[in-house]
Enzyme design. Structure first.
Site, PDB file in Angstrom:
ATOM      1  N   HIS A 170       7.463 -38.171  20.276  1.00  0.00           N
ATOM      2  CA  HIS A 170       7.155 -37.419  21.483  1.00  0.00           C
ATOM      3  C   HIS A 170       7.245 -35.921  21.200  1.00  0.00           C
ATOM      4  O   HIS A 170       8.143 -35.471  20.489  1.00  0.00           O
ATOM      5  CB  HIS A 170       8.121 -37.785  22.592  1.00  0.00           C
ATOM      6  CG  HIS A 170       7.562 -37.491  23.951  1.00  0.00           C
ATOM      7  ND1 HIS A 170       7.518 -36.232  24.474  1.00  0.00           N
ATOM      8  CD2 HIS A 170       6.991 -38.308  24.873  1.00  0.00           C
ATOM      9  CE1 HIS A 170       6.956 -36.285  25.678  1.00  0.00           C
ATOM     10  NE2 HIS A 170       6.629 -37.533  25.939  1.00  0.00           N
ATOM     11  N   HIS A 171       6.318 -35.167  21.775  1.00  0.00           N
ATOM     12  CA  HIS A 171       6.293 -33.731  21.558  1.00  0.00           C
ATOM     13  C   HIS A 171       7.565 -33.076  22.096  1.00  0.00           C
ATOM     14  O   HIS A 171       7.942 -31.975  21.679  1.00  0.00           O
ATOM     15  CB  HIS A 171       5.055 -33.132  22.219  1.00  0.00           C
ATOM     16  CG  HIS A 171       4.593 -31.855  21.590  1.00  0.00           C
ATOM     17  ND1 HIS A 171       5.444 -30.808  21.349  1.00  0.00           N
ATOM     18  CD2 HIS A 171       3.386 -31.471  21.148  1.00  0.00           C
ATOM     19  CE1 HIS A 171       4.760 -29.833  20.786  1.00  0.00           C
ATOM     20  NE2 HIS A 171       3.513 -30.208  20.643  1.00  0.00           N
TER      21      HIS A 171
END
Lengths: 453, 453
Positions: free
Chosen positions: B138-139
């Site tokens: 996930h960013h």
């Protein structure tokens, strides 16, 4: 666009990351003699290329999905079949264990609400040469039993037939012998709930009374167990087949029904599993068991009524034979309660048994602080004869049901031509070592055989 | 629990089914000589059994995930490594095409917010004997470049080394030559945004001016194209490598930078793709290109600054050589704008270029009715030498970036020891036949070679 009945939208509204509302099924097939390396790929390509898709499999929630889409169906006329029907393979060494790991993953992820709510996965790479198909369908478009019927309707008794359609295809399936006619408990129960508001209060009162009576006949309320906890979104799936013949023998020796034997086998396995987890409660577990009931009216209208019976699993009883006896009596008592009720009342009583499963928002339903049952065990009839799909013999049908808060384990099985196929779904967070249940089921069956010999 | 910086929570808040906010990467490896059938399985088991997981890979949003969890990190001390690290295989015939299909599916599904936000998939079954690893993160916990760095840090230049850790392991990686040092543009840009409020208005004004100037130098605003539409949640992923030598030759003949050649190749492919789709606009496409800039200060602090440059791709120009020339000039103009700006101002200017990518809620950011650019093309440095992971030679690193509304296509590439590896992500709904881009890229490179010979 089309208004969605409340029985459909209910399942969309109830869904969250922790509560995927799809049902699934894993089928195993033997390849026909002389099938090559690319056999599964070829079947897949033919299906993708030729398929005209049934309207049911084109339905998707209207956009925007989070408001309007929970109340309206729209039709996806540009269905991306490649997206819905997928190919996969098993990593080395390609045992059933690897297949179950893959199925667990698929069963624990949400369907995309921007598309028609179903997926089918073709799986190659089983070391024994078989192949598998896992299908998941949102409960808003099909309940588990209807999904199974859609699937089995595509099968043929003719091993040479090569024109068997896919479940989503418009192309009609071949007519088959009338012997095979799966029930549709869940659909009926859903209908009952949908029409709930329309029932006269007197019918509701009579059913309510029967419901209270049924709960009183149980030795105790269902105990709180490790199975009755809030759940997460990830799943584990376990599956195995046992020969139908073993169940028939026990049934005959003990003078019970086949379903009683299945329940006793589950009870034995649950007892062993909970002992292993140091979590066996003193009070016996209660199972909710959907069952066929022949009411006095049945002869007239030729139909069956389906009831949801609460069964005492006698997990506090160490002796397998006595456990089977208690289960037999509990099921008989449960069925008696349905006698004398009209089909509508039977439906209502069943709906009330199912209600705490998360349907409590339906008006008139009761809320409980303790679980009225510890788990659902369903027995679903599968094809009674040996069947084939485009020449491949069906070698197993394992249902994968949905879980809800307070219901972290589910056992659903199909009774087929010569075997009983168990599909067990557990919450990945709260039910550790789910695969152990298979071992315990095996032990429990052997113990029952021994105890009733 | 730990407060989440706004740069992390931003990505959780922006995420929806249509906008997964993870970045991914696909790595290809050649098995070492004499590796057996169970080589990948063995590596996997060793990792699962021995791993002590880094704190970063144990971070998950706090419960409940939909309110508090978007603002607080908590630590998952009972990490279920089996859930995060998975094995898969390719169906017959096991080509790269099947690998890309599988990767497309993984890249288009959301990570489970109830767990640490990452997954790694080991893939067997490539017919050429290689194996692949797809990772998604996930960013909110790692940007694409940092994720790549984490991964490449585990590689060794020694083919006999068998103690290479996994990216999530606490076990330290071997020290390697200083030649390899990937940049971290996205991290810096993120930091700039996070610290935005702290900047003095004068710095903001100067950067703003440079930004306006840069937009004026472009022949036209970016046209509206089929790439600039709202997106769905599903993805397609395409990937391929080309020899670095071809790019070097063109660069030398044409007197450009290597990145100019890459951009010209993308421009040629985009032109052909859009013609095929009957969707080529009259005005040239504009790309947003993250680029390294050596500012006057750079010599002093020894560091690099990263800018986000808007580049005219000249897709309206049929001649490849002239297209390359336009791109070269456009990139040079873009870089000039950054000269004389302080590193903070460079950061701000870049942040403004990135802003319309969905970061518009950040205060002070401008909203546009037309896209300021049509797509992002990033060139990320990979390992400069031949590297190995537990004896397996790295044979490709294909980044899979994230998409946003109005940005339905992304091209990210890594420059490695002797090849350039392209990873292309497209929205499954709006970018049909994404795989055709690979063919068009190949044609575009050949045309450039021919035109600059």
């Amino acid at each position: 666009m089309q208004m969605m009945p409340v029985t459909d939208s209910m399942f969309l509204l109830m869904e969250s990351r922790e509560h995927p509302m799809h049902v699934g099924g894993l089928q195993l097939f033997k390849k026909p003699e002389g099938a090559g390396e690319d056999y599964v790929h070829t079947i897949y390509r033919n299906l993708i290329d030729s398929a005209e898709v049934r309207p049911l499999f084109k339905k998707r929630p209207a956009a925007p999905v989070n408001s309007l889409g929970q109340w309206m169906w729209s039709t996806d006329n540009r269905l991306d079949l490649d997206y819905h029907v997928r190919r996969s393979a098993l990593p080395n060494p390609g045992r059933i264990r690897e297949l179950l790991e893959l199925t667990s993953r698929w069963h624990g992820s949400l369907l995309d609400r921007h598309r028609p709510l179903w997926e089918t996965h073709f799986v190659e790479g089983l070391s024994d040469g078989r192949f598998a198909i896992y299908t998941k369908v949102h409960h808003a478009i099909l309940d588990g039993i209807s999904a199974l019927r859609h699937m089995t309707n595509t099968l043929s008794e003719d091993p040479t037939a090569r024109d068997c359609p896919a479940p989503w295809e418009l192309r009609a399936a071949r007519p088959r012998s009338a012997a095979f006619n799966p029930l549709s408990f869940a659909r009926s129960a859903g209908r009952a709930l949908g029409e709930f508001a329309a029932f006269p209060p007197t019918a509701l009162r009579a059913a309510n009374q029967a419901f209270r009576e049924q709960r009183l006949t149980l030795p105790l309320q269902a105990p709180k167990t490790m199975l009755n906890v809030p759940i997460g979104g990830a799943r584990r799936f376990a599956a195995q087949s046992w020969p139908l013949e073993s169940f028939r023998k026990i049934k005959k020796s003990a003078g019970t029904t086949l379903n009683d034997v299945v329940l006793a086998m589950c009870a034995g396995a649950l007892r062993d599993y909970l002992i292993e987890q140091r979590a066996l409660p003193d009070a016996p577990l209660t199972a909710m068991v959907p069952a066929t009931l022949r009411t006095p009216d049945a002869a007239e209208d030729g139909g069956n009524s389906i009831g949801a019976i609460l069964c005492n699993l006698a997990t506090n009883e160490p002796d397998p034979a006595r456990r089977l006896e208690t289960i037999k009596n509990s099921m008989a008592d449960g069925k008696k309660l349905f006698e004398g009720l009209s089909p509508v009342q039977v439906m209502l009583l069943s709906a009330m048994n199912v209600a705490p499963l998360g349907l409590s928002p339906v008006p008139g339903m009761v809320n409980y602080t303790r679980p009225p049952f510890n788990l659902v065990i369903s027995n679903v009839p599968g094809p009674r004869t040996t069947t084939y799909w485009n020449g491949a013999e069906l070698d197993g049908v394992y249902p994968a049901s949905l879980l809800m808060d307070g219901q972290a384990l589910n056992i659903t099985l199909t009774t087929r031509a010569d075997s009983v196929d168990f599909g067990i779904v557990g919450c990945r967070q709260s039910i550790p070592h789910l695969q152990r249940m298979l071992l315990h089921l095996d032990t429990a069956l052997t113990e029952l055989e021994f105890a009733t010999r």
